[in-house]
Design a protein around this motif. Structure first.
Motif, PDB file in Angstrom:
ATOM      1  N   UNK A 150     -28.633   0.393  -9.398  1.00  0.00           N
ATOM      2  CA  UNK A 150     -28.989   0.686  -8.094  1.00  0.00           C
ATOM      3  C   UNK A 150     -30.429   0.925  -7.655  1.00  0.00           C
ATOM      4  N   UNK A 151     -31.229   1.767  -8.568  1.00  0.00           N
ATOM      5  CA  UNK A 151     -32.655   1.978  -8.390  1.00  0.00           C
ATOM      6  C   UNK A 151     -33.472   0.620  -8.421  1.00  0.00           C
ATOM      7  N   UNK A 152     -32.994  -0.238  -9.355  1.00  0.00           N
ATOM      8  CA  UNK A 152     -33.619  -1.623  -9.543  1.00  0.00           C
ATOM      9  C   UNK A 152     -33.547  -2.404  -8.122  1.00  0.00           C
ATOM     10  N   UNK A 153     -32.425  -2.473  -7.618  1.00  0.00           N
ATOM     11  CA  UNK A 153     -32.208  -3.205  -6.444  1.00  0.00           C
ATOM     12  C   UNK A 153     -32.676  -2.479  -5.202  1.00  0.00           C
ATOM     13  N   UNK A 154     -33.318  -1.223  -5.195  1.00  0.00           N
ATOM     14  CA  UNK A 154     -33.946  -0.565  -4.185  1.00  0.00           C
ATOM     15  C   UNK A 154     -35.374  -0.643  -4.678  1.00  0.00           C
ATOM     16  N   UNK A 155     -35.938  -1.601  -5.554  1.00  0.00           N
ATOM     17  CA  UNK A 155     -37.153  -1.706  -6.249  1.00  0.00           C
ATOM     18  C   UNK A 155     -37.835  -0.594  -6.742  1.00  0.00           C
ATOM     19  N   UNK A 156     -37.028   0.332  -7.357  1.00  0.00           N
ATOM     20  CA  UNK A 156     -37.402   1.500  -7.840  1.00  0.00           C
ATOM     21  C   UNK A 156     -37.280   1.352  -9.419  1.00  0.00           C
TER      22      UNK A 156
END
Length: 220
Positions: A150-156
């Motif tokens: 989920x973080x990666x998909x928020x560009x985090x």
């Protein structure tokens, strides 16, 4: 194959405006059942037949394989054929094609890379979690993996979570994440999140990759 008049006659005035728009970007805001897919497919057909745009210069992107398949079929029905080199595909499929074209460049996997589905990816995560000596019973691998996804998909970047003040579960996930990424690199593999994140990074950092996309496509 529909004639030019048949192609446009079933469109309402606002749909017609979007389908035949020229001169730059066009944003359509519309609710469910208002004919968004009709507008997109008729626009693709109109661009090819009436505006003379080569199919290879058009890319249409949607969320699911089912939606992409439906869009392709509608375009083919309007044109009476399947245009060669027309891209109608999902965001993940678009990212995959960009990665394959850029394979071997900095920030991209090596040629011949594998794509791990969710189950394969969680299996690699479990290996990394065991090596990090974080109990898989007390801290389910799937739960930590999904938090990072989920973080990666928020560009985090989850790697930045392992610092004082961060929630305990996030700090644990960050420690596993580094090992997980390392294993994927060793195996020349990418997961589904990589199909979105890596192309985005490449387009932002690699002028050659960005220029190749710009040269190919005139309409997204």
């Amino acid at each position: 194959m529909s004639s030019s008049s048949e192609l446009l006659e079933r469109l309402n005035p606002r749909q017609l405006e979007a389908v035949t728009h020229t001169g730059g970007p066009c944003l359509v805001l519309a609710g469910a059942g208002s004919g968004k897919t009709r507008v997109i497919t008729h626009r693709i057909a109109w661009l090819i037949r009436e505006a003379g745009i080569p199919p290879a210069a058009i890319c249409a992107v949607t969320f699911t394989n089912r939606a992409a398949g439906e869009m392709r079929e509608r375009v083919y029905a309007l044109l009476g054929e399947a245009p060669e080199a027309l891209w109608v595909l999902t965001f993940h499929a678009l990212g995959l094609r960009i990665l394959r074209d850029a394979a071997g460049r900095k920030g991209a996997p090596r040629p011949g890379f594998a794509i791990y589905d969710r189950n394969d990816a969680i299996g690699v995560w479990r290996e990394a979690q065991k090596e990090a000596r974080i109990d898989v019973g007390e801290h389910p691998p799937q739960q930590l993996f999904e938090a990072c996804s989920r973080a990666v998909n928020r560009l985090e970047d989850p790697a930045g979570w392992d610092r004082p003040g961060q929630p305990y579960e996030q700090r644990l996930a960050a420690r596993v994440y580094e090992g997980y990424r390392s294993r994927l690199r060793e195996r020349n593999a990418v997961d589904f999140d990589d199909l979105l994140l890596l192309p985005l990074r490449l387009l932002g950092s690699d002028e050659q990759v960005r220029a190749a996309v710009h040269r190919r496509f005139r309409h997204f």
